[in-house]
Design a protein around this motif. Structure first.
Motif, mmCIF file in Angstrom:
data_model
loop_
_atom_site.group_PDB
_atom_site.id
_atom_site.type_symbol
_atom_site.label_atom_id
_atom_site.label_comp_id
_atom_site.label_asym_id
_atom_site.label_seq_id
_atom_site.Cartn_x
_atom_site.Cartn_y
_atom_site.Cartn_z
ATOM 1 N N LEU B 53 72.819 -44.054 80.305
ATOM 2 C CA LEU B 53 71.367 -43.600 79.309
ATOM 3 C C LEU B 53 70.752 -43.238 80.920
ATOM 4 O O LEU B 53 70.370 -42.174 80.686
ATOM 5 N N ARG B 54 71.501 -43.850 81.686
ATOM 6 C CA ARG B 54 70.808 -43.402 83.303
ATOM 7 C C ARG B 54 71.986 -42.404 83.272
ATOM 8 O O ARG B 54 71.125 -41.890 84.000
ATOM 9 N N MET B 58 67.462 -41.608 81.504
ATOM 10 C CA MET B 58 66.768 -41.875 80.611
ATOM 11 C C MET B 58 65.678 -42.547 82.291
ATOM 12 O O MET B 58 66.351 -43.200 82.700
ATOM 13 N N SER B 59 64.497 -42.809 82.001
ATOM 14 C CA SER B 59 63.801 -43.178 83.163
ATOM 15 C C SER B 59 64.659 -45.347 83.492
ATOM 16 O O SER B 59 64.889 -45.563 82.262
ATOM 17 N N GLN B 62 61.831 -46.677 81.126
ATOM 18 C CA GLN B 62 62.061 -46.699 79.573
ATOM 19 C C GLN B 62 62.912 -47.818 78.975
ATOM 20 O O GLN B 62 63.390 -48.123 78.192
ATOM 21 N N HIS B 87 65.584 -40.369 73.042
ATOM 22 C CA HIS B 87 66.563 -39.470 73.872
ATOM 23 C C HIS B 87 68.103 -38.534 73.788
ATOM 24 O O HIS B 87 67.707 -37.795 74.504
ATOM 25 N N THR B 90 66.185 -35.322 73.790
ATOM 26 C CA THR B 90 65.414 -35.042 75.133
ATOM 27 C C THR B 90 67.702 -34.512 75.133
ATOM 28 O O THR B 90 68.027 -32.959 75.757
#
Lengths: 121, 121
Positions: B53-54, B58-59, B62, B87, B90
């Motif tokens: 995710l990172r 992703m922030s 979140q 996500h 995006t």
DNA sequence: CATTTGACCTAGAGTTGCTCTAACCCGTTA
DNA sequence: TAACGGGTTAGAGCAACTCTAGGTCAAATG
């Protein structure tokens, strides 16, 4: 052209443009008699390239190097080509990363079981 | 499993794992009698998901929300699914960005004229 | 048995790359 | 005339790490 217009044209915020100038990542920008920056179409073209490079993860350090070479002009073409080609390579692996992540997400989402119509509302 | 092993298994640095714990993005991690963290396979699975995710932008905010939902368990499934699905969307546009940038680079590189064999050495 | 090695711990400083705020200037417009 | 809508700078704030300093403890080595 003033900074707001340049910003809209290249995709970088006015903050970022000023920050990039301070950080030595832009060619000389002339000032009008009012002290305001005047951007030429060539500046906008440059900013737009920087926009793409940063948006796809090039470091400021490398962007600075790239600009320095462009200022010297002539001799630096080979290295500039190399920087861009290297970046194009990293984009390929980034794209592979995204694809991999998309499949990880698909599996994870599926593991939550079938979606309920209610959830989507 | 201790932190170094967990780090190797998930792809996050030990610094980042500790930072994520401080930042409330990890489930409870037990400590051994030596005070060291003990990671279970479930932890590693979680860390690996966070890694993806990172890595794909992703922030932390979140990710924190996502973890919080997982801690509550049960009720949060719908929102978790939504976060991941969002996500995934995006990622699609990121992939389009990369492709666009790759073509911008190809044009720019071509504009430097044909490569000289010497340059590549 | 003493010490040194190595893996871990915490708190907090440093880094990167923005992003915004404060305080100011200047030309037009009401 | 003053207030509005741009622009200017210096510097503070922020996200997300990344690393350093100084410490504990367990096992290996002299």
């Amino acid at each position: 052209m003033k900074i707001t217009e340049a910003s809209k044209a290249c995709g970088l915020s006015v903050y970022t443009i000023r920050f990039y100038e301070r950080s030595g990542m832009l060619p000389e920008i002339d000032r009008g008699s009012d002290g305001h920056r005047r951007f030429t179409p060539r500046h906008v073209e440059w900013l737009t390239l920087l926009y793409w490079l940063r948006e796809t993860g090039m470091s400021l350090k490398q962007m600075r190097r790239f600009t320095t070479l462009a200022k010297e002009d002539g001799a630096g073409i080979a290295e500039r080509r190399q920087i861009l080609a290297g970046h194009a390579d990293t984009l390929k692996s980034k794209r592979a990363m995204l694809e991999k992540c998309e499949s990880v997400l698909a599996i994870k989402i599926a593991s939550y079981g079938p979606a309920h119509e209610e959830d989507a509302k």
